[in-house]
Every structure is written in C-alpha cells, then in structure tokens.
Design an enzyme around this catalytic site. Structure first.
Site, short mmCIF file in Angstrom:
data_model
loop_
_atom_site.label_atom_id
_atom_site.label_comp_id
_atom_site.label_asym_id
_atom_site.label_seq_id
_atom_site.Cartn_x
_atom_site.Cartn_y
_atom_site.Cartn_z
N GLY A 130 0.82 -1.21 0.00
CA GLY A 130 0.00 0.00 0.00
C GLY A 130 0.85 1.26 0.00
N GLU A 246 12.97 -4.41 -4.90
CA GLU A 246 11.81 -4.60 -5.76
C GLU A 246 12.13 -4.25 -7.21
OE1 GLU A 246 8.66 -1.85 -5.50
OE2 GLU A 246 7.15 -3.25 -6.22
#
Ligand SMILES: Cc1cc2nc3c(=O)[nH]c(=O)nc-3n(C[C@H](O)[C@H](O)[C@H](O)COP(=O)(O)OP(=O)(O)OC[C@H]3O[C@@H](n4cnc5c(N)ncnc54)[C@H](O)[C@@H]3O)c2cc1C
Length: 382
Positions: A130, A246
């Site tokens: 989120g 990531e």
C-alpha cells in the site's frame, strides 16, 4: 564480474525446470491467463508455494533460521527467471520472497518476524503493497493517508490506489503519515491485517489481468502500535531498502528473450528468415534482452558480495523496460496477426505484461532522473 554459470547453477536451474514440469497442471495456461493477481492464480499459489517451500525452492537465499537455505543470491535469480518465464505460479507471493520478507527480517521486531516470516517461508502468505495514492505515485513523499496515535493503537484514514493483489491479501505493507510534517520523515510503515474493520477493497478493471489492481479505502482502521515497522522517522530508509530489492525483482528479460525466440521461429516457419530488415530488428531486440540481463546481473553480483546497490538498480530497471517494449514492438510489426483473436498465446501474454513495464515499481522517467543525478552526477532539475 564473472558471468559464467557454475555447474552447480546449471544443476539448480535444471531442478527448478523439472519441478515446474512436474507441478504445473495441464490446464496451467487457462489458470494463468488472467495474471498473477487473479483469484485462480492466487488460489493456485497457495497450493504451489508450500510444495516449492518443501522442496527448498521458495526461499533458498534466506537465512537458515528463517526457513531458507543460506544459498547464494544467484539461486534466487535463477528461480525468479524460471518462475516469471513460466507465468509466475507463485502469484503475488513473489513479493514476499523478493522484498517484503527480507525487509521484515532486517527491520522487524522479534514479534513481527515471528508472526510473519515463517508463514512467508512456508508459502502461505498473500501480502499487498500500500504505497501509491491518487496524488502520490512517483512523488511518494506526498502521500496523505494519515495515522493518528490513540493509546496503544494508530487510527488510519485515507486511501491507496493501484494496489496489486489487495483483493485476496491477508496483510498490507502500508505507508501512512504518522508525524505532523509533510515530508518523508513523517511517514511510517504499518503491517496491517486486511481483515481489520474499516478496510474496503475495490477492484479496478484493467487490461493486464482480472483482479490485479485495486483501490483500498481506510476508515478509522485501528492498527496496534506493535505492528509499526521501525520507528516513525525510520520509514524512508526502510522503503529505499525495499525498493532497491523490488526494482530488479522481476526478471522480465527472461520471458522477453524466450518469446523473442518463439517469434523468430514463427517467422522462419513463414519463410521470412532472410528478410534483412527483420534480422536487424530481431538482433536489436536480442541485444536489448541481453543488455538488460547483464545489468540486472551486476546488481545481483553486488548483492551477493554484500555491497549496497545504488543507481545500478535504476539502470537495470530502465534496460529491462526497454527490452520488454522492443520485443513486443518487434512482434507487433512482423507478426501482427498473432496478436489478434482470442487465443492467449505467449505473444499476447508478453504484450500484456509489457504494457505496465516502465510504470509499476517506479516510472521509467523517474529512474532516468535518478540515473542522471546519481550516476552521471548532474544537478537536480526544477
Ligand atoms: C500494474 C501496476 C501495478 C501496480 N501495483 C502497485 C502496488 O501494488 N502498490 C502500489 O503502491 N502501487 C502500485 N502501482 C502504482 C505505481 O507504483 C505507480 O503507477 C507509479 O509509481 C507511477 O505513479 P502514478 O501512476 O501516480 O503516475 P505519476 O507519478 O502521476 O506520473 C505520471 C507521468 O509523469 C511522469 N513523471 C512524474 N514525475 C516526474 C518527474 N519528476 N520527472 C519526470 N517525469 C515525471 C511519470 O514518469 C509518468 O509518465 C502499480 C501500477 C501498475 C501500473
């Protein structure tokens, strides 16, 4: 950097391929056609990842004490290449393996680690990320979701957007503004149980898959203080650590180069092998895939040596996005009919995945800006 695979690496790759051959069902193409975030693929991942874990192939690079095998970072990448090229049977759980798990192991409290890491190492945890908000994507520091301290809880209000996997996620790695200022220092991370009262998830229809991206609304959501990751002022350095993992997490070049080989085979079948324009374009596409691979390998090499990864991650990320787009453009130009109709071929699957490369995990323009400043040493523009 020595870029030859060792015999051990080759054997490891062969083991992963044999595992995939044995475990992917005959209707895998049907299950995977709607993308890693779909209900079908997420449910499949909850059967597949525990088997992968049992075979020692889910988190081989994690420490032994957290269910890993203390294996080199390269094994993680070989696994990632094979899984992504096979249509990502780990579903959204690749995020746990690549960055959420390592971030928790590094920055989590003993309670947080004990609660979350074993579930991830067992292949039974679906998380979502989120970060992005309607007015805070590239400029993440502008996020407005607010967390206000109330005794031993925070009360969270706000909304997130483009949240992958939120429809079936049990937990969210959630960023919210806990401090009073509007800067990076006010941001905190909350390991939020998605079943908490006040969380509403709405799916956003998209080209890239069913159930992949969502809006998530938070209304008076109470999260225990013990579920804050790190201190209030510490979030930005934790986020940077997470994002460095990531950014090079998905080895897109592997699927791109396999799809390119299939395109060239198809062109040979159609008698176009000797078209010089096609040959030049195919050569450029192959070179782009290999450049992306080597730039990613450079970051893996640094990680394997325990060195910090800087702007190399952005260089690799831009090269990976370029390669994905060059391959899909090549297919569109020389095999346009293969992208029409309802068959979900590897070409179509690649095209769908390539649409978002260069947006998700940081837009290409942002990475180019980072390269200009951190690699070329140029001053920050206005
Ligand atoms: C498939 C998909 C999955 C995603 N999954 C997640 C997820 O799970 N969790 C999550 O939090 N987010 C997720 N995102 C959101 C993603 O991180 C954002 O889309 C991305 O950070 C860009 O933000 P934005 O969409 O708000 O675009 P903006 O930031 O508004 O950018 C719009 C355009 O302006 C350009 N731009 C903006 N600032 C600059 C600048 N300073 N210099 C030059 N150009 C600039 C950008 O490059 C872009 O082209 C996902 C997105 C996609 C497409």
């Amino acid at each position: 950097m020595d870029i030859d695979w060792t015999s051990e690496d080759h054997a490891f790759r062969a083991r992963v391929r044999a595992f995939l051959k044995a475990e992917l069902p005959s209707n895998w193409d049907e299950i995977s056609r709607h993308g890693p975030g779909s209900r079908e693929q997420t449910e499949f991942s909850l059967e597949f990842c525990p088997k992968l874990a049992e075979a020692g192939l889910l988190v081989p690079h994690w420490p032994l004490e957290w269910g890993g095998g203390d294996r080199p970072a390269w094994e993680h990448f070989i696994l990632g290449e094979e899984m992504w090229a096979a249509g990502e049977p780990r579903g959204g759980q690749y995020m746990n393996v690549n960055w959420i798990g390592p971030t928790l192991m590094r920055f989590g409290s003993e309670e947080q680690k004990a609660l979350f890491v074993p579930q991830m190492a067992a292949g039974r945890a679906i998380w979502c990320q989120g970060f992005s908000e309607p007015d805070a994507g590239s400029d993440l520091a502008r996020l407005r979701t607010r967390a206000v301290r109330d005794g031993d809880h925070y009360v969270i209000n706000g909304s997130k957007i483009w949240t992958s996997y939120a429809g079936m996620a049990k937990h969210c790695f959630l960023l919210a503004r806990a401090g009073t200022g509007d800067d990076k220092a006010g941001i905190a991370i909350f390991l939020t149980d998605m079943s908490t009262k006040g969380i509403e998830v709405r799916s956003i229809p998209s080209l890239i898959g069913h159930g992949d991206i969502h809006e998530v609304f938070f209304t008076d959501v109470r999260v225990p203080v013990s579920m804050r990751l790190g201190d209030e002022g510490e979030a930005w350095s934790i986020i940077n650590y997470s994002l460095a993992n990531e950014r090079v997490g998905i080895p897109r070049y592997e699927f791109a180069s396999r799809v390119l080989d299939q395109m060239v085979d198809e062109l040979r079948r159609r008698g176009m092998a000797e078209d010089p324009v096609m040959q030049v374009r195919a050569g450029s596409a192959a070179a782009a895939c290999e450049a992306a691979r080597l730039l990613v390998y450079r970051t893996v090499d640094k990680r394997a040596r325990g060195e910090a990864i800087g702007a190399e991650a952005s260089l690799a990320r831009v090269a990976v996005a370029e390669a994905d787009h060059i391959v899909t453009d090549f297919g569109m130009e020389f095999l346009p009919d293969a992208f029409c109709g309802t068959d979900h071929t590897a070409f179509v699957a690649h095209h769908e995945r390539a649409i978002v490369t260069g947006i998700a995990a940081g837009a290409t323009e942002i990475h180019l800006g980072l390269i200009a400043r951190r690699w070329l040493g140029l001053p920050k523009g206005d």
